[in-house]
Write a protein that holds these residues in place. Structure first.
Motif, mmCIF file in Angstrom:
data_model
loop_
_atom_site.group_PDB
_atom_site.id
_atom_site.type_symbol
_atom_site.label_atom_id
_atom_site.label_comp_id
_atom_site.label_asym_id
_atom_site.label_seq_id
_atom_site.Cartn_x
_atom_site.Cartn_y
_atom_site.Cartn_z
ATOM 1 N N ALA A 7 -40.109 -57.279 -36.915
ATOM 2 C CA ALA A 7 -38.901 -57.946 -36.424
ATOM 3 C C ALA A 7 -37.661 -57.339 -37.065
ATOM 4 C CB ALA A 7 -38.976 -59.443 -36.733
ATOM 5 N N PRO A 8 -36.515 -57.402 -36.378
ATOM 6 C CA PRO A 8 -35.272 -56.859 -36.951
ATOM 7 C C PRO A 8 -34.872 -57.637 -38.190
ATOM 8 C CG PRO A 8 -35.022 -57.345 -34.596
ATOM 9 C CD PRO A 8 -36.310 -57.978 -35.047
ATOM 10 N N LYS A 9 -34.198 -56.962 -39.100
ATOM 11 C CA LYS A 9 -33.623 -57.626 -40.264
ATOM 12 C C LYS A 9 -32.341 -58.328 -39.843
ATOM 13 C CE LYS A 9 -35.519 -54.424 -43.704
ATOM 14 N NZ LYS A 9 -36.412 -55.425 -44.299
ATOM 15 N N TRP A 10 -31.965 -59.377 -40.588
ATOM 16 C CA TRP A 10 -30.782 -60.156 -40.194
ATOM 17 C C TRP A 10 -29.507 -59.347 -40.361
ATOM 18 C CZ3 TRP A 10 -26.943 -61.244 -43.709
ATOM 19 C CH2 TRP A 10 -27.253 -61.083 -45.056
ATOM 20 N N LEU A 11 -29.521 -58.339 -41.252
ATOM 21 C CA LEU A 11 -28.349 -57.483 -41.432
ATOM 22 C C LEU A 11 -28.755 -56.041 -41.221
ATOM 23 C CD1 LEU A 11 -25.360 -57.181 -42.202
ATOM 24 C CD2 LEU A 11 -26.081 -56.988 -44.589
ATOM 25 N N ASP A 12 -28.256 -55.422 -40.154
ATOM 26 C CA ASP A 12 -28.579 -54.036 -39.854
ATOM 27 C C ASP A 12 -27.789 -53.124 -40.777
ATOM 28 O OD1 ASP A 12 -30.017 -52.172 -38.531
ATOM 29 O OD2 ASP A 12 -28.740 -52.087 -36.756
ATOM 30 N N SER A 13 -28.411 -52.063 -41.245
ATOM 31 C CA SER A 13 -27.743 -51.108 -42.130
ATOM 32 C C SER A 13 -28.255 -49.708 -41.827
ATOM 33 C CB SER A 13 -27.997 -51.450 -43.600
ATOM 34 O OG SER A 13 -29.366 -51.244 -43.933
ATOM 35 N N GLN A 14 -27.564 -48.718 -42.362
ATOM 36 C CA GLN A 14 -27.977 -47.334 -42.124
ATOM 37 C C GLN A 14 -29.346 -47.066 -42.755
ATOM 38 O OE1 GLN A 14 -24.992 -44.364 -42.798
ATOM 39 N NE2 GLN A 14 -26.475 -42.738 -43.136
ATOM 40 N N ARG A 15 -29.579 -47.673 -43.912
ATOM 41 C CA ARG A 15 -30.853 -47.426 -44.595
ATOM 42 C C ARG A 15 -32.030 -47.984 -43.807
ATOM 43 N NH1 ARG A 15 -32.276 -48.902 -50.926
ATOM 44 N NH2 ARG A 15 -34.373 -47.992 -50.930
ATOM 45 N N THR A 16 -31.912 -49.231 -43.336
ATOM 46 C CA THR A 16 -33.018 -49.807 -42.564
ATOM 47 C C THR A 16 -33.203 -49.079 -41.243
ATOM 48 O OG1 THR A 16 -31.506 -51.468 -41.624
ATOM 49 C CG2 THR A 16 -32.742 -52.093 -43.584
ATOM 50 N N THR A 17 -32.092 -48.653 -40.618
ATOM 51 C CA THR A 17 -32.187 -47.896 -39.370
ATOM 52 C C THR A 17 -32.921 -46.587 -39.584
ATOM 53 O OG1 THR A 17 -30.086 -48.868 -38.625
ATOM 54 C CG2 THR A 17 -30.854 -46.904 -37.473
ATOM 55 N N GLU A 18 -32.651 -45.943 -40.705
ATOM 56 C CA GLU A 18 -33.289 -44.653 -41.000
ATOM 57 C C GLU A 18 -34.770 -44.825 -41.313
ATOM 58 O OE1 GLU A 18 -32.483 -40.745 -43.863
ATOM 59 O OE2 GLU A 18 -31.358 -42.597 -44.161
ATOM 60 N N PRO A 72 -32.786 -54.318 -32.225
ATOM 61 C CA PRO A 72 -33.065 -55.674 -31.731
ATOM 62 C C PRO A 72 -33.428 -55.708 -30.249
ATOM 63 C CG PRO A 72 -31.127 -55.682 -33.134
ATOM 64 C CD PRO A 72 -31.481 -54.248 -32.900
ATOM 65 N N GLU A 73 -32.805 -54.816 -29.469
ATOM 66 C CA GLU A 73 -33.110 -54.742 -28.042
ATOM 67 C C GLU A 73 -34.535 -54.241 -27.823
ATOM 68 O OE1 GLU A 73 -31.256 -52.658 -24.020
ATOM 69 O OE2 GLU A 73 -30.612 -51.998 -26.011
ATOM 70 N N ILE A 74 -34.956 -53.273 -28.628
ATOM 71 C CA ILE A 74 -36.320 -52.754 -28.521
ATOM 72 C C ILE A 74 -37.327 -53.847 -28.864
ATOM 73 C CG2 ILE A 74 -37.951 -51.032 -29.410
ATOM 74 C CD1 ILE A 74 -35.538 -49.215 -29.987
ATOM 75 N N HIS A 75 -37.008 -54.651 -29.861
ATOM 76 C CA HIS A 75 -37.928 -55.710 -30.273
ATOM 77 C C HIS A 75 -38.039 -56.802 -29.209
ATOM 78 C CE1 HIS A 75 -39.552 -59.049 -32.751
ATOM 79 N NE2 HIS A 75 -40.243 -58.062 -33.298
ATOM 80 N N ILE A 76 -36.921 -57.111 -28.524
ATOM 81 C CA ILE A 76 -36.974 -58.080 -27.423
ATOM 82 C C ILE A 76 -37.875 -57.562 -26.310
ATOM 83 C CG2 ILE A 76 -35.606 -59.146 -25.584
ATOM 84 C CD1 ILE A 76 -33.308 -59.346 -27.579
ATOM 85 N N THR A 129 -41.738 -45.713 -37.873
ATOM 86 C CA THR A 129 -42.431 -46.838 -37.244
ATOM 87 C C THR A 129 -42.157 -46.875 -35.748
ATOM 88 O OG1 THR A 129 -42.281 -48.130 -39.283
ATOM 89 C CG2 THR A 129 -42.668 -49.347 -37.231
ATOM 90 N N LEU A 130 -40.901 -46.648 -35.374
ATOM 91 C CA LEU A 130 -40.520 -46.706 -33.966
ATOM 92 C C LEU A 130 -41.130 -45.551 -33.173
ATOM 93 C CD1 LEU A 130 -38.910 -48.292 -31.926
ATOM 94 C CD2 LEU A 130 -36.882 -46.973 -32.550
#
Length: 337
Positions: A77-88, A45-49, A93-94
């Protein structure tokens, strides 16, 4: 002497952290023009800001004036619920975003915003450490997801949930424990609303609950109520009409936020509210003075006064709790948290 700039960024992976609450951070190796290399940690979320701010600084290159002029890369945009799967799954992309960012013209890739974002911060070198809490009474777990507590033990808080269940670590053991059984070492003040807000905040009940104690409310699913005091142990003081009483916060949600409540309950993996402070026996605090407890009678009296002053006092108050029935019979005894 010219300012140093970022010449290369390499995404090394991510790690899970537990303080001040559970979250994920990306590990980023930053190579500077002066040949130095630094390791930094950033949340998505900080990267997206940062990305949104960069677009605001360069509206033409962001395509805000004409889409064909866009050269700043996109970032979901970040997902409303962060999880290990979405982070991975976001790693590729990042990594591509960082590579494209540094290939932009120097007026963008070497601007102050970019340099500041990738600069080492104190928390990159020394991540914040959790503050231990002390157990004030013995607690025996009722499920495999909970943690047995012994009076006097010190635990680290991994995650504080507003429903009154906190995820704790004691030595090598981790599990959920009732917040009511824990107290901070540095003082009796705790992270809850210090004073009631008699104006109230609108919530809806996501699950029905039948009052067990005299100072609780019985409500059905889907009822709209007003929260007037959010307490640390997960039992909030709510108002329905003229009546007030305790209700489990885990069964409440704001309008449009039901998904978040359901997700939180899935993480906690249980459906029952935590024990209330008033049910704790042989509790021993290390603090000479704790926060003064407000009686339910005081909540009701002050709430009625507030409603009367604003002309909102209903003519036929609803009576559906044990406390309300007792009051009708002339018993206005004080109940403490």
């Amino acid at each position: 002497m010219a300012d140093t700039y970022v010449r290369h960024v390499e995404l090394l992976g991510f790690e899970k952290r537990f303080y001040p609450s559970q979250h994920y951070v990306y590990m980023i190796l930053v190579k500077w023009s002066d040949q130095s290399e630094k390791l930094i940690y950033r949340r998505y979320p900080e990267i997206h800001i940062f990305h949104k701010t960069l677009k605001e600084m360069f509206p033409i290159e962001a395509g805000d004036i004409d889409a064909k002029d866009r050269i700043i890369p996109s970032l979901p945009a970040p997902k409303w619920l962060d999880s290990q799967r979405t982070t991975e799954t976001r790693q590729g992309t990042l990594a591509e975003y960082c590579r494209s960012l540094l290939n932009l013209p120097p007026k963008i890739s070497r601007c102050q915003l970019v340099r500041s974002f990738f600069k080492v911060r104190p928390e990159d070198e020394t991540p914040p450490a959790p503050h231990p809490y002390r157990v004030i009474a013995n607690y025996s777990k009722s499920s495999k997801y909970e943690l047995n507590l012994k009076a006097g033990d010190l635990v680290d808080i991994v995650e504080k949930s507003p429903n009154g269940w906190w995820f704790c670590q004691h030595e090598t053991q981790r599990g959920w424990a009732p917040a009511a059984y824990l107290e901070p070492l540095d003082g009796p003040d705790e992270s809850e609303e210090p004073e009631p807000n008699y104006a109230g905040e609108l919530y809806k009940t996501s699950k029905a609950y039948k009052a067990v104690e005299d100072d609780e409310l019985t409500l059905e699913v889907g009822e709209t109520i007003e929260v007037i005091h959010k307490l640390l142990d997960g039992w909030w003081v709510v108002r329905k009409g003229e009546e007030t009483g305790y209700y489990p916060s885990m069964f409440l949600c704001r309008t449009g936020q039901k998904k978040e409540v359901e997700a939180e309950k899935a993480v906690v993996r249980r459906e029952t509210p935590p024990p209330r402070r008033s049910t704790i026996r042989n509790a021993q605090s290390i603090h000479t003075k704790g926060r003064q407890r407000i009686s339910q009678d005081t909540y009701r009296r002050q709430s009625r006064r507030f409603l009367q002053q604003r002309g909102r006092l209903p003519s036929q108050p609803r009576k559906n709790s044990r406390a309300a029935l007792a009051e009708k019979n002339g018993d206005t005894g004080t109940c403490f948290m």
